[in-house]
Each structure stands twice: as structure tokens, then as C-alpha cells.
Scaffold this motif. Structure first.
Motif, short mmCIF file in Angstrom:
data_model
loop_
_atom_site.label_atom_id
_atom_site.label_comp_id
_atom_site.label_asym_id
_atom_site.label_seq_id
_atom_site.Cartn_x
_atom_site.Cartn_y
_atom_site.Cartn_z
N PHE A 173 0.83 -1.20 0.00
CA PHE A 173 0.00 0.00 0.00
C PHE A 173 0.86 1.25 0.00
O PHE A 173 1.99 1.25 0.51
CB PHE A 173 -0.98 0.01 1.18
N ASP A 174 0.34 2.29 -0.61
CA ASP A 174 1.00 3.59 -0.66
C ASP A 174 0.64 4.32 0.63
O ASP A 174 -0.51 4.73 0.83
CB ASP A 174 0.52 4.36 -1.89
N HIS A 175 1.64 4.51 1.49
CA HIS A 175 1.40 5.10 2.81
C HIS A 175 0.96 6.57 2.71
O HIS A 175 0.47 7.14 3.69
CB HIS A 175 2.65 4.99 3.67
N ARG A 176 1.12 7.18 1.56
CA ARG A 176 0.63 8.54 1.38
C ARG A 176 -0.89 8.58 1.29
O ARG A 176 -1.50 9.63 1.53
CB ARG A 176 1.23 9.16 0.12
N VAL A 177 -1.50 7.47 0.92
CA VAL A 177 -2.94 7.42 0.67
C VAL A 177 -3.71 6.80 1.84
O VAL A 177 -4.75 7.30 2.26
CB VAL A 177 -3.24 6.65 -0.63
N ILE A 178 -3.21 5.68 2.36
CA ILE A 178 -3.87 5.02 3.49
C ILE A 178 -2.82 4.62 4.51
O ILE A 178 -1.62 4.63 4.24
CB ILE A 178 -4.67 3.77 3.05
N ASP A 179 -3.30 4.23 5.69
CA ASP A 179 -2.42 3.80 6.77
C ASP A 179 -2.43 2.28 6.90
O ASP A 179 -3.26 1.58 6.30
CB ASP A 179 -2.83 4.44 8.09
N GLY A 180 -1.54 1.78 7.76
CA GLY A 180 -1.39 0.34 7.91
C GLY A 180 -2.63 -0.36 8.42
O GLY A 180 -2.92 -1.49 8.00
N ALA A 181 -3.37 0.26 9.33
CA ALA A 181 -4.57 -0.38 9.87
C ALA A 181 -5.60 -0.60 8.78
O ALA A 181 -6.24 -1.67 8.71
CB ALA A 181 -5.15 0.47 11.00
N THR A 182 -5.78 0.40 7.92
CA THR A 182 -6.73 0.25 6.81
C THR A 182 -6.27 -0.83 5.85
O THR A 182 -7.05 -1.68 5.41
CB THR A 182 -6.87 1.58 6.06
N ALA A 183 -4.97 -0.83 5.53
CA ALA A 183 -4.44 -1.84 4.63
C ALA A 183 -4.60 -3.25 5.21
O ALA A 183 -4.93 -4.20 4.49
CB ALA A 183 -2.97 -1.57 4.33
N ALA A 184 -4.39 -3.38 6.52
CA ALA A 184 -4.57 -4.69 7.16
C ALA A 184 -6.02 -5.14 7.10
O ALA A 184 -6.31 -6.32 6.90
CB ALA A 184 -4.09 -4.61 8.61
N ASP A 185 -6.94 -4.20 7.26
CA ASP A 185 -8.37 -4.53 7.15
C ASP A 185 -8.69 -5.02 5.74
O ASP A 185 -9.46 -5.97 5.55
CB ASP A 185 -9.23 -3.32 7.49
N VAL A 186 -8.13 -4.34 4.73
CA VAL A 186 -8.38 -4.74 3.35
C VAL A 186 -7.84 -6.14 3.10
O VAL A 186 -8.52 -6.99 2.51
CB VAL A 186 -7.73 -3.73 2.37
N LEU A 187 -6.63 -6.41 3.55
CA LEU A 187 -6.02 -7.71 3.32
C LEU A 187 -6.81 -8.81 4.04
O LEU A 187 -7.03 -9.90 3.48
CB LEU A 187 -4.57 -7.71 3.79
N SER A 188 -7.23 -8.55 5.26
CA SER A 188 -8.01 -9.55 6.00
C SER A 188 -9.34 -9.82 5.32
O SER A 188 -9.77 -10.98 5.20
CB SER A 188 -8.24 -9.06 7.44
N ASP A 189 -10.02 -8.76 4.89
CA ASP A 189 -11.30 -8.90 4.20
C ASP A 189 -11.12 -9.67 2.90
O ASP A 189 -11.92 -10.54 2.54
CB ASP A 189 -11.88 -7.51 3.94
N LEU A 190 -10.05 -9.35 2.16
CA LEU A 190 -9.78 -10.03 0.90
C LEU A 190 -9.52 -11.52 1.12
O LEU A 190 -10.04 -12.37 0.39
CB LEU A 190 -8.59 -9.37 0.21
N ARG A 191 -8.73 -11.84 2.13
CA ARG A 191 -8.46 -13.25 2.43
C ARG A 191 -9.76 -13.98 2.78
O ARG A 191 -10.03 -15.08 2.27
CB ARG A 191 -7.49 -13.35 3.60
#
Length: 289
Positions: free
Chosen positions: A234-252
Motif C-alpha cells: 500500500f502507498d502510505h501517502r494514501v492510506i495507513d497500515g490499519a486500513t491496509a490490514a483490514d483490506v487484506l483480512s477482508d480479501l483473504r
């Protein structure tokens, strides 16, 4: 001592990649990864083959990515171009629809190169529609498709003009879905690669490795299951790690609980009417890293 001169032919066919990498160097990539139990997806693929229908693993990833990013619109976004300043705050543009930029390994003018194809409307596209879009870009003749005209043009232009043309199309962030998509997807699952990461110029880049039988624990018992390594950059300029982790968990979870919603005689989710082939996947001029 003899030194090898650069081959101008090879330089030309990679120019679009080099222009992209110069631009993508501005990203601030952070990498996450997880493992996906592919039992349900592999069972669906086997059942489909029995009915003479073949689905690529990447099509399931595209299917799940569209639905996941529709639930996380903050990750279906891009940072507007322009240099930061004290007087102007960074601007982020969010997109209503999910468009994937799928990386392709193709041969152009006798040399292997990376091309990318766009697949639109993934938030409600059926698996069959996505597979038809992927199939469009299979085969050696795919590089001759009209949507790759921009890649061929960039290879012919002098470098200063090519670099300027590349930069010009990026100035309006609203045009990004038609150039880079809103999520990048790349797979090396056909080779002996367990996992990898890439920054594809979008807020989220998804990468898939090969599927291998690995030990998993179910109901307290260890048993083998087909597992795929899934990476998310993820591009840290656009989103943060918590959001990215939520996306990855949801995708899995979406992939592990895969259900295309189809029943005999009933179209799958997102299938509007009997056919939506008019919304054909379009190609992309640029390639991911």
C-alpha cells in the motif's frame, strides 16, 4: 577490454516500463502478506472444468478484490499529482468503481516485456465476465490489440517526448482509472515463486504466488490444504497500515469463503441481464514494477 553497447531495440520496448518506474518512485510503499486457504476456490475450479469451463486463479483474486475494495472505498483511491507545498494540502481522489490493472508477461518484437490490461467494474462483475476479460489478453497476438497502441507509441518516440507524453496523461487524477486502474494485480503463481511484492502505482497492489499443499489446523487436526501466499503493498501517502490490514483480512476471508452466488439457471452476482460483454476489458499503456 570490450564493453557491450546497449541494444536500442531492447531499450525501446522497455521505455514504457522505465517511464512508469520513474513516476512510481514517488510512492511510499509498505508491504503486508498473508496466506489464503484456497480449498473452496480449487473445488470450484475443478467443478467448473467438469462442465468444460476453465477459470484462472487470478480471476478469483480479481473477483474478490472488486468486492473487497467496494467495501473499503478509502483504499480505492489515489494521491493527486503535484509537489507538496506549505500552502496546499495533499489531495486524495476516491473512485466509485473498481478497475484492476492486471500485469501481463508478453512478447513484443521478439522480446519479453510487461504489459498491463484494465478490467473495469469489478465491484459487481461476475466471475465469468472477469474470465472473459482475462482471456482477451492471452496468446502472443495480444500485444497487437488496439488498447496497447500507447505502449507501441512510447517505444517509438524519442525519450524526452515519450517521458513528457507519459507525464501529461497523469496530470488529471480523474483519468487514472483509464490509465493505471484503481488497484494493481500481479501473479507469478505459474512459476516457483511462493510470494513477492510490487508497487503498481495504485493505493493498493495485490500479488499472488503459487498454490502449494501446506499443513493447516482444522478442528484441532493438522491436515494438508492448498494455500496461496497473498501480498499487499500500500502507498502510505494514501492510506495507513490499519486500513491496509483490514483490506487484506477482508480479501483473504472473501477468497476463503468464495461463493459466486450462482445457481442453476440463475446468473451470479452483478450479472445484469443475460450478457454484459459490451463492457469489455480495455488495455493499459503502462506496466507495473
Amino acid at each position: 577490454m570490450n564493453s557491450a553497447a546497449p541494444h536500442p531495440h531492447v531499450v525501446r520496448r522497455r521505455r514504457h516500463t522505465l517511464y512508469f518506474l520513474e513516476w512510481a518512485a514517488r510512492q511510499r510503499p509498505v508491504h503486508l502478506d498473508t496466506e489464503v486457504d484456497m480449498t473452496r476456490i480449487q473445488a470450484h475450479r475443478t467443478a467448473a472444468r467438469a462442465g468444460d469451463t476453465r477459470y484462472s486463479v487470478v480471476s478469483y483474486l480479481l473477483y474478490a478484490a472488486g468486492r473487497t475494495l467496494a467495501r473499503h472505498p478509502e483504499a480505492n483511491a489515489v494521491l493527486a499529482p503535484g509537489r507538496p507545498s506549505l500552502l496546499r494540502a495533499p489531495r486524495i481522489t476516491r473512485f466509485e468503481s473498481v478497475t484492476a490493472k492486471l500485469a501481463l508477461d508478453r512478447t513484443m518484437d521478439g522480446e519479453r516485456t510487461v504489459l498491463s490490461a484494465l478490467l473495469h467494474g469489478l465491484e459487481d462483475a461476475s466471475l465469468a465476465e472477469i474470465q472473459r476479460g482475462v482471456d482477451r489478453y492471452r496468446g502472443e497476438q495480444a500485444v497487437e490489440l488496439p488498447e496497447f497502441k500507447g505502449v507501441r507509441m512510447l517505444g517509438r518516440l524519442p525519450v524526452p517526448l515519450g517521458r513528457a507524453a507519459f507525464a501529461a496523461v497523469l496530470r488529471d487524477p480523474r483519468r487514472r482509472p483509464g490509465i493505471f486502474g484503481t488497484v494493481s494485480v500481479s501473479s507469478l503463481g505459474h512459476s516457483a515463486v511462493d510470494g513477492f511484492h510490487s508497487a503498481g502505482g495504485t493505493a493498493i497492489t495485490l500479488t499472488a504466488g503459487r498454490i502449494l499443499d501446506r499443513p493447516v489446523v482444522r478442528d484441532g487436526r493438522i491436515e494438508p490444504a492448498p494455500v496461496m501466499r497473498l501480498g499487499l503493498t500500500f502507498d502510505h501517502r494514501v492510506i495507513d497500515g490499519a486500513t491496509a490490514a483490514d483490506v487484506l483480512s477482508d480479501l483473504r476471508d472473501t477468497m476463503e469463503d468464495f461463493d459466486d452466488g450462482s445457481r442453476e439457471g440463475v446468473p451470479g452476482p452483478g450479472l445484469r441481464g443475460a450478457d454484459r460483454d459490451h463492457r469489455t476489458a480495455r488495455g493499459l499503456e503502462q506496466s507495473p514494477a
